[in-house]
Scaffold this motif. Structure first.
Motif, PDB file in Angstrom:
ATOM      1  N   TYR A  33     -17.182   5.497  -1.737  1.00 58.33           N
ATOM      2  CA  TYR A  33     -15.848   5.841  -2.139  1.00 58.33           C
ATOM      3  C   TYR A  33     -15.032   4.563  -1.425  1.00 58.33           C
ATOM      4  N   VAL A  34     -14.190   3.903  -1.991  1.00 59.58           N
ATOM      5  CA  VAL A  34     -13.246   2.961  -1.361  1.00 59.58           C
ATOM      6  C   VAL A  34     -11.766   2.971  -1.950  1.00 59.58           C
ATOM      7  N   SER A  35     -10.996   2.985  -0.864  1.00 63.34           N
ATOM      8  CA  SER A  35      -9.593   3.303  -1.628  1.00 63.34           C
ATOM      9  C   SER A  35      -8.405   2.589  -0.645  1.00 63.34           C
ATOM     10  N   GLN A  36      -7.313   2.244  -0.910  1.00 64.87           N
ATOM     11  CA  GLN A  36      -5.885   1.856  -0.503  1.00 64.87           C
ATOM     12  C   GLN A  36      -5.124   2.792  -0.461  1.00 64.87           C
ATOM     13  N   LEU A  37      -4.083   3.175   0.524  1.00 69.01           N
ATOM     14  CA  LEU A  37      -3.193   4.077   0.051  1.00 69.01           C
ATOM     15  C   LEU A  37      -1.707   3.341   0.203  1.00 69.01           C
ATOM     16  N   THR A  38      -0.947   3.926  -0.486  1.00 66.14           N
ATOM     17  CA  THR A  38       0.509   3.022  -0.325  1.00 66.14           C
ATOM     18  C   THR A  38       1.582   4.071  -0.272  1.00 66.14           C
ATOM     19  N   ALA A  39       2.545   4.074   0.718  1.00 69.02           N
ATOM     20  CA  ALA A  39       3.529   4.963   0.950  1.00 69.02           C
ATOM     21  C   ALA A  39       4.482   5.072  -0.081  1.00 69.02           C
ATOM     22  N   PRO A  40       5.168   6.075  -0.125  1.00 66.68           N
ATOM     23  CA  PRO A  40       6.395   6.078  -1.330  1.00 66.68           C
ATOM     24  C   PRO A  40       7.198   4.861  -1.212  1.00 66.68           C
TER      25      PRO A  40
END
Length: 204
Positions: A33-40
């Motif tokens: 599983y690979v992901s990138q997170l973006t803040a509001p």
């Protein structure tokens, strides 16, 4: 290879925390599983890279959040190295636990892969190291997981099997439900599946 977007929010007051853009798939070693997170605000806020072996154990974990970093794996329980934003201070940790957990939906999938529960089985206790954002501070937690029911729903892409789990925090007794189809979390506290470009993977 499922690909999509989760929205993460505070499960108590529903404050938006981040969007998590992910892709995941079974592979030769197990599951990744690979992901990138973006803040509001739209800024990049972190990433998740988790690989499980065929038994559901974490053989490689790399987390980034607020310039903190954790690298970990299943070794004599679970072992990790946590690095501060300056990169000058790295601390090692080891706990007799089964796996890691955290805010990412990846950890819910990982726990179900580890436990391999059936609807008729009794609840199973599991010890996890929770990596708490924003500084990825490690905390050992004990949970109880039970698979309440498994239902198959008809969709345009064929049948979709959905598992409903009941998760109990053993220190507080707090319970919540988690709904999972294959390697995608459909609903859980603080997690909403907003987009899904392809069907969840089907595990053997």
């Amino acid at each position: 290879m499922p690909r999509g977007r989760y929205s993460l929010h505070d499960p108590h007051d529903h404050t938006p925390l981040a969007d998590e853009h992910f892709h995941c798939a079974p592979g030769p070693s197990g599951w990744r599983y690979v992901s990138q997170l973006t803040a509001p605000s739209g800024d990049h806020s972190g990433s998740v890279d988790l690989t499980l072996d065929e038994l559901g154990r974490p053989i490689r974990l790399e987390l980034h959040a607020a310039s903190w970093q954790v690298r970990g794996a299943a070794l004599d329980g679970v072992t990790w190295v946590r690095t501060d934003p300056t990169g000058a201070d790295a601390t090692e940790g080891n706990v007799r636990a089964h796996a890691f957990t955290g805010t990412s939906p990846a950890f819910l999938i990982a726990t179900t892969r580890l436990l391999r529960l059936t609807p008729s089985a009794s609840a199973t206790r599991v010890r996890l190291v929770s990596l708490t954002e924003p500084v990825l501070a490690p905390r050992t937690v004990d949970q109880s997981w039970a698979l309440l029911k498994r239902e198959t729903h008809g969709t345009d892409n064929g049948p979709l099997t959905v598992d409903e789990y009941q998760v109990t925090a053993l220190d507080t007794g707090e319970q919540h439900a988690v709904h999972i189809a294959g390697d995608v979390v459909l609903a859980a506290p603080g997690i909403e599946l907003e987009e899904l470009e392809s069907a969840p993977s089907v595990f053997d």
